[in-house]
Design a protein around this motif. Structure first.
Motif, mmCIF file in Angstrom:
data_model
loop_
_atom_site.group_PDB
_atom_site.id
_atom_site.type_symbol
_atom_site.label_atom_id
_atom_site.label_comp_id
_atom_site.label_asym_id
_atom_site.label_seq_id
_atom_site.Cartn_x
_atom_site.Cartn_y
_atom_site.Cartn_z
ATOM 1 N N ASN A 95 0.830 -1.198 0.000
ATOM 2 C CA ASN A 95 0.000 0.000 0.000
ATOM 3 C C ASN A 95 0.866 1.251 0.000
ATOM 4 O O ASN A 95 1.869 1.323 0.702
ATOM 5 C CB ASN A 95 -0.920 0.010 1.232
ATOM 6 C CG ASN A 95 -1.906 -1.137 1.214
ATOM 7 O OD1 ASN A 95 -1.591 -2.221 1.654
ATOM 8 N ND2 ASN A 95 -3.082 -0.902 0.681
ATOM 9 N N GLU A 99 -2.504 5.955 0.224
ATOM 10 C CA GLU A 99 -3.627 5.072 0.550
ATOM 11 C C GLU A 99 -3.773 4.888 2.060
ATOM 12 O O GLU A 99 -4.889 4.866 2.590
ATOM 13 C CB GLU A 99 -3.425 3.717 -0.131
ATOM 14 C CG GLU A 99 -3.563 3.757 -1.643
ATOM 15 C CD GLU A 99 -3.171 2.437 -2.276
ATOM 16 O OE1 GLU A 99 -2.240 1.779 -1.751
ATOM 17 O OE2 GLU A 99 -3.784 2.059 -3.286
ATOM 18 N N THR A 103 -7.031 6.161 4.207
ATOM 19 C CA THR A 103 -7.812 5.210 5.012
ATOM 20 C C THR A 103 -7.932 5.695 6.448
ATOM 21 O O THR A 103 -9.009 5.615 7.062
ATOM 22 C CB THR A 103 -7.156 3.822 4.978
ATOM 23 O OG1 THR A 103 -7.035 3.385 3.617
ATOM 24 C CG2 THR A 103 -7.988 2.813 5.747
#
Length: 508
Positions: A95, A99, A103
Motif C-alpha cells: 500500500n 492510501e 484510510t
C-alpha cells in the motif's frame, strides 16, 4: 436520569478526544512528523463531529427510546474501535503512503461521527424541560462533555500512553464503549452499574497493554526490526536494512535518527562530522549534547582526551531503554562524566542559563519536521550563544537547509557549512590546520585504545581521512554551490519557515 446523562457525556467526550490524540500519533508517524499532520487529523475529526451531531439530531426526532438508540450506536462504535489496530496493520506494503493516510482519514471521520451522535442524545436525556430550566440543563451536559474532553487529551495523551500502547488503547476504548452502550440499553441500576464496572476492570486487566499491531511492521520486507519502544513521546525502532546491509539503524517516529555505531573503520553514520570538533577546538572540557537518540554521538564524544563533563539532554526517555540493550553505546549510562537529563533541550537551557560549555552538539532531525523551529530559530541560536564559553563552538545538523546557516550567521560572528550540511558556528574564526588536526585526532581514546589505529588512517574513505579532508564553507560559497534560486532567510519562532514556507517538498 440527568446524572446518568452527565456521566455518558463525560465518558464519550473523554474517549472521543483521547482518540483524537491517538489518531494524531498515527498520522504523524505515517507522515514522518510533518507539521500539517495535526491539521489533517483535526479537519476530519471536526467534520465527523459535525456529521455525527446532525445524525444524532435525526435520531432524537425519530426514536422515542433514546437510551436504546444511543446504546446501539455506542456498541457499534466500540466494535469499530477494537478493529482499528487490525485495519491499520493491514495497511502495510505494498500500500502507498497516500492510501494509508486516506484510510486513516476515513476512519477518523467515522469514529468521530459515531461518538458525536451521542451528543444530541445525552442533551435530550439530561435536559429538564418540565421546570423550564432548559438552558441550565443543556449547559450542564455540555460542561461535563468539556470536562471529559479535557481529561481525554491529558489522561490518554499525556499519561496512559507511557504505559499502554496505542493499539491497546484503541481496544480498551472500544471495550468501554461497548460496556457503556450495554449499560444504556439495560438502563441503570446499582446492580447493573456494579456488574459493568467489574467487567470493565476485568477487561482492562486481561487486555495486553503493549500489543503493537499498528507500528511493528511498517517498513516492508527489506527492513527487519531488532528493538521497538512505544511511549507518549513517540515510537522508536532499531532496524536492519537487509538490502544494503546496514544494521542497528535508529528510527524515531519512522524517520532516520542515527545508527548505533562508533567504529571509525566503518563510519556509516558519518561521525567524522563530530571528530572534526576535536580537530578544531584545542581543549574542550565541558560539552552539551541536545538530542541523545541512540547514544552513538555521545559515546564518541567521550573519547575526547580533555573532556571533563558531558551534559546530555533527551526528551524521549525510551532511548535510555534502547541504549541499555546495546553494548556499543551502553557505557554512556555508567560514565561518571556523562549526565543525562530527560527534558526538552530549549527548556533545560533556560533553566540552566548559568552553565557554559566549550562545545554544544545537536545532531538535529530534518529541518521540515514539526517542532524543529524550537531548535533552529534565531531565538534558540541566541540561547545557545549565551551558553557557550569564549571560543566555544556550536555544531548542529542543518539537514542541508541553507536558511539554518543564514540563521546561525545572524547570531554568531562566524558560521560554516561542513560535510553533509553540518554547521559549525562560533565567535572565533575556525581554521583547520592539517598537522594540528592529525595530532589531536591521534589522541582520541575510547576504552583505553586509540580511536584511530594505523590501519584506519590509511583507508582512503575512512573517518580519519574524511575528517582531515573537511572543508568549511561560508554562506556565499554554499549559495553558489547549491544555486538555491531564492534569497536565504532567517528562521524565527514566528515565521517557522522550515516547517511551512520551505517545508518538506518545497524548494530548500
Amino acid at each position: 436520569m440527568k446524572y446518568f446523562a452527565w456521566c455518558i457525556s463525560l465518558l464519550v467526550g473523554l474517549m472521543s478526544l483521547g482518540q483524537e490524540m491517538l489518531w494524531f500519533r498515527i498520522v504523524s508517524f505515517m507522515l514522518g512528523g510533518a507539521p500539517y499532520a495535526f491539521a489533517l487529523v483535526l479537519f476530519f475529526f471536526l467534520l465527523g463531529i459535525a456529521f455525527g451531531a446532525n445524525r444524532g439530531k435525526t435520531i432524537c426526532t425519530r426514536y422515542s427510546n433514546l437510551l436504546l438508540a444511543g446504546g446501539m450506536v455506542l456498541i457499534f462504535a466500540g466494535f469499530i474501535d477494537i478493529l482499528i489496530p487490525f485495519i491499520i496493520q493491514s495497511l502495510n506494503q505494498p500500500n502507498s503512503l497516500f492510501e494509508c493516510v486516506c484510510t486513516c482519514c476515513i476512519l477518523i471521520f467515522v469514529v468521530a461521527a459515531l461518538k458525536a451522535i451521542l451528543f444530541p442524545i445525552v442533551h435530550h436525556l439530561g435536559t429538564n424541560i418540565a421546570n423550564g430550566k432548559v438552558g441550565a440543563s443543556v449547559s450542564k451536559v455540555y460542561f461535563f462533555n468539556i470536562i471529559g474532553s479535557t481529561l481525554g487529551s491529558l489522561l490518554i495523551g499525556g499519561v496512559l500512553l507511557d504505559y499502554i500502547s496505542i493499539s491497546s488503547m484503541f481496544i480498551l476504548i472500544g471495550i468501554v464503549c461497548i460496556l457503556l452502550g450495554g449499560l444504556m440499553i439495560i438502563k441503570k441500576s446499582a446492580i447493573s452499574v456494579s456488574a459493568f464496572a467489574i467487567l470493565g476492570i476485568s477487561c482492562f486487566y486481561f487486555v495486553d497493554k503493549h500489543s503493537d499491531y499498528i507500528f511493528r511492521d511498517r517498513f516492508g520486507q527489506d527492513i527487519s526490526i531488532n528493538s521497538y519502544i512505544e511511549n507518549r513521546y513517540g515510537v522508536i525502532h532499531i532496524a536492519n536494512d537487509n538490502k544494503d546491509g546496514r544494521k542497528n539503524i535508529v528510527l524515531g517516529n519512522r524517520m532516520y535518527d542515527g545508527i548505533l555505531n562508533i567504529d571509525p573503520d566503518n563510519d556509516i553514520n558519518d561521525l567524522n562530522r563530530l571528530y572534526l570538533l576535536a580537530a578544531i577546538h584545542p581543549n574542550p572540557k565541558k560539552v552539551l549534547v541536545i538530542g541523545v537518540s541512540g547514544g552513538a554521538w555521545t559515546r564518541a564524544l567521550s573519547s575526547f582526551p580533555t573532556l571533563e563533563t558531558i551534559d546530555a539532554i533527551e526528551i524521549n526517555k525510551g532511548y535510555l531503554d534502547i541504549i541499555k540493550q546495546y553494548p556499543v553505546v551502553s557505557p554512556i549510562l555508567d560514565d561518571h562524566r556523562i549526565n543525562i537529563y530527560i527534558d526538552d533541550g530549549r527548556r533545560w537551557l533556560k533553566r540552566n542559563s548559568d552553565k557554559k560549555y566549550d562545545l554544544i552538539v545537536m545532531n538535529t532531525t530534518y529541518h521540515w519536521r514539526s517542532g524543529i523551529t524550537n531548535l533552529l530559530s534565531q531565538e534558540m541560536m541566541n540561547i545557545l550563544h549565551n551558553s557557550l564559553n569564549p571560543n566555544g563552538i556550536l555544531a548542529f545538523n542543518s539537514t542541508r537547509s541553507l536558511d539554518t546557516l543564514k540563521t546561525a550567521q545572524s547570531v554568531f560572528k562566524y558560521a560554516y557549512w561542513g560535510t553533509m550540511g553540518f554547521i559549525y558556528a562560533s565567535d572565533s574564526e575556525i581554521n583547520i590546520d592539517d598537522n594540528v588536526a592529525k595530532n589531536r585526532l591521534d589522541k582520541l581514546v575510547l576504552d583505553g585504545k586509540p580511536l584511530f589505529n594505523e590501519a584506519s588512517k590509511q583507508v582512503k574513505n575512512g573517518a580519519y581521512q574524511k575528517t582531515l579532508a573537511t572543508k568549511l564553507l561560508s554562506l556565499d560559497e554554499v549559495e553558489k554551490l547549491y544555486n538555491l534560486g531564492r534569497d536565504t532567510e532567517i528562521i524565527t519562532d514566528s515565521n517557522m519557515i522550515t516547517e511551512y514556507k520551505y517545508g518538506f517538498g518545497a524548494n530548500n
